[in-house]
Design a protein around this motif. Structure first.
Motif, PDB file in Angstrom:
ATOM      1  N   ASP A 105       0.828  -1.203   0.000  1.00  0.00           N
ATOM      2  CA  ASP A 105       0.000   0.000   0.000  1.00  0.00           C
ATOM      3  C   ASP A 105       0.863   1.254   0.000  1.00  0.00           C
ATOM      4  O   ASP A 105       2.103   1.192   0.078  1.00  0.00           O
ATOM      5  N   ALA A 106       0.207   2.404  -0.099  1.00  0.00           N
ATOM      6  CA  ALA A 106       0.929   3.673  -0.191  1.00  0.00           C
ATOM      7  C   ALA A 106       1.750   3.953   1.057  1.00  0.00           C
ATOM      8  O   ALA A 106       2.771   4.643   0.988  1.00  0.00           O
ATOM      9  N   ALA A 107       1.334   3.404   2.195  1.00  0.00           N
ATOM     10  CA  ALA A 107       2.072   3.595   3.439  1.00  0.00           C
ATOM     11  C   ALA A 107       3.307   2.722   3.525  1.00  0.00           C
ATOM     12  O   ALA A 107       4.170   2.929   4.377  1.00  0.00           O
ATOM     13  N   GLY A 108       3.396   1.711   2.650  1.00  0.00           N
ATOM     14  CA  GLY A 108       4.565   0.847   2.617  1.00  0.00           C
ATOM     15  C   GLY A 108       4.555  -0.277   3.628  1.00  0.00           C
ATOM     16  O   GLY A 108       5.581  -0.944   3.818  1.00  0.00           O
ATOM     17  N   ILE A 109       3.423  -0.537   4.278  1.00  0.00           N
ATOM     18  CA  ILE A 109       3.380  -1.580   5.306  1.00  0.00           C
ATOM     19  C   ILE A 109       2.310  -2.640   5.052  1.00  0.00           C
ATOM     20  O   ILE A 109       2.436  -3.769   5.512  1.00  0.00           O
ATOM     21  N   GLY A 110       1.272  -2.257   4.351  1.00  0.00           N
ATOM     22  CA  GLY A 110       0.170  -3.178   4.098  1.00  0.00           C
ATOM     23  C   GLY A 110       0.198  -3.700   2.671  1.00  0.00           C
ATOM     24  O   GLY A 110       1.196  -3.577   1.955  1.00  0.00           O
ATOM     25  N   PRO A 160      -3.405 -15.816   1.469  1.00  0.00           N
ATOM     26  CA  PRO A 160      -3.446 -14.393   1.832  1.00  0.00           C
ATOM     27  C   PRO A 160      -3.057 -14.161   3.291  1.00  0.00           C
ATOM     28  O   PRO A 160      -3.402 -14.941   4.181  1.00  0.00           O
ATOM     29  N   ASN A 161      -2.344 -13.081   3.521  1.00  0.00           N
ATOM     30  CA  ASN A 161      -1.947 -12.680   4.877  1.00  0.00           C
ATOM     31  C   ASN A 161      -2.183 -11.189   5.061  1.00  0.00           C
ATOM     32  O   ASN A 161      -1.287 -10.449   5.473  1.00  0.00           O
ATOM     33  N   PHE A 162      -3.388 -10.736   4.726  1.00  0.00           N
ATOM     34  CA  PHE A 162      -3.724  -9.317   4.811  1.00  0.00           C
ATOM     35  C   PHE A 162      -3.941  -8.890   6.261  1.00  0.00           C
ATOM     36  O   PHE A 162      -4.179  -9.705   7.148  1.00  0.00           O
ATOM     37  N   GLY A 163      -3.872  -7.574   6.461  1.00  0.00           N
ATOM     38  CA  GLY A 163      -4.101  -6.988   7.770  1.00  0.00           C
ATOM     39  C   GLY A 163      -2.804  -6.543   8.427  1.00  0.00           C
ATOM     40  O   GLY A 163      -1.819  -7.286   8.455  1.00  0.00           O
ATOM     41  N   GLY A 164      -2.801  -5.305   8.938  1.00  0.00           N
ATOM     42  CA  GLY A 164      -1.635  -4.819   9.655  1.00  0.00           C
ATOM     43  C   GLY A 164      -0.384  -4.782   8.790  1.00  0.00           C
ATOM     44  O   GLY A 164      -0.391  -4.259   7.674  1.00  0.00           O
ATOM     45  N   LEU A 165       0.698  -5.374   9.303  1.00  0.00           N
ATOM     46  CA  LEU A 165       1.988  -5.342   8.616  1.00  0.00           C
ATOM     47  C   LEU A 165       2.078  -6.466   7.588  1.00  0.00           C
ATOM     48  O   LEU A 165       3.000  -7.293   7.601  1.00  0.00           O
ATOM     49  N   SER A 166       1.156  -6.470   6.660  1.00  0.00           N
ATOM     50  CA  SER A 166       1.042  -7.603   5.737  1.00  0.00           C
ATOM     51  C   SER A 166       2.145  -7.625   4.679  1.00  0.00           C
ATOM     52  O   SER A 166       2.431  -8.684   4.123  1.00  0.00           O
TER      53      SER A 166
END
Length: 227
Positions: A147-152, A166-172
């Motif tokens: 993502d744009a934040a570089g963490i998700g 899939p391992n989505f959520g938080g620091l994915s």
């Protein structure tokens, strides 16, 4: 450009990819956006984000179909009207379970499908940028976009015969890297990276240029009868 209310169907039904888009019930979706949007506008924006996401995805030449996983009947009807297939979130066990369920639903009908997951909160999504991401993803068993934040993560793909995992959520981002998925670092795919959780995210998406559903809803605000 398609206008609101027009069905956004892909002109190339032989497109390789099936996309899975998860959507929470609108009553609880995008809760972190409330300070910026207000409680009444927030669920309307959540639906508009999903409509623009699906609208752009179905306009992508690489996309064969879009499966939306949701238990929200209003959202399901609106996204089905765009041309998406809607399946219930029957696991009801969180985001990653819903994504795996969507991938299984795709492959139950088309076992050899290449499957990708796309967040439902990409209101600035451009089909040309998504096409580049999908074309690039085809070279890897699994690939993802941070993502744009570089963490998700906003996008995850799995080629034919490959489990999505899939391992989505938080620091994915870190978890997808650790799982062996290739990170897609193409330039010029900002619209695929810009998800919206907060007011700052929404301002960034508006600066990129959002689709017709989000633009219309943001401009209109909350109907007077609902205030």
């Amino acid at each position: 450009m398609r206008i609101e209310g027009e069905t956004a169907t892909n002109t190339d039904p032989t497109g390789r990819w099936s996309l899975v888009v998860p959507l929470k019930p609108l009553a609880v979706a995008k809760s972190r956006l409330t300070p910026s949007s207000g409680a009444l506008l927030r669920p309307r924006l959540a639906l508009a984000f999903a409509q623009d996401t699906v609208h752009a995805a179905l306009a992508c030449r690489a996309v064969r179909d879009v499966v939306v996983v949701t238990d929200d009947t209003r959202a399901g009807a609106a996204l089905a009207a765009l041309g998406a297939r809607v399946v219930a979130d029957s696991p009801a066990a969180g985001l990653n379970a819903a994504l795996a369920h969507g991938a299984r639903a795709v492959r139950a009908a088309r076992p050899g499908a290449a499957v990708a997951v796309l967040n439902a909160d990409l209101p600035a999504l451009r089909h040309t940028e998504l096409t580049r991401v999908l074309d690039f993803s085809g070279a890897f068993p699994r690939a993802f976009v941070t993502d744009a934040a570089g963490i998700g993560t906003t996008f995850l793909s799995a080629g034919p015969g490959v489990e999505l995992n899939p391992n989505f959520g938080g620091l994915s981002r870190a978890r997808h890297l650790a799982s062996g998925a290739a990170e897609i670092t193409l330039s010029g795919i900002d619209s695929v990276r810009q998800d919206v959780d907060t007011g700052d995210d929404l301002r960034a998406a508006l600066a990129l240029g959002v689709g017709p559903y989000t633009a219309g809803r943001w401009a209109a605000g909350v109907p007077a009868r609902d205030r």
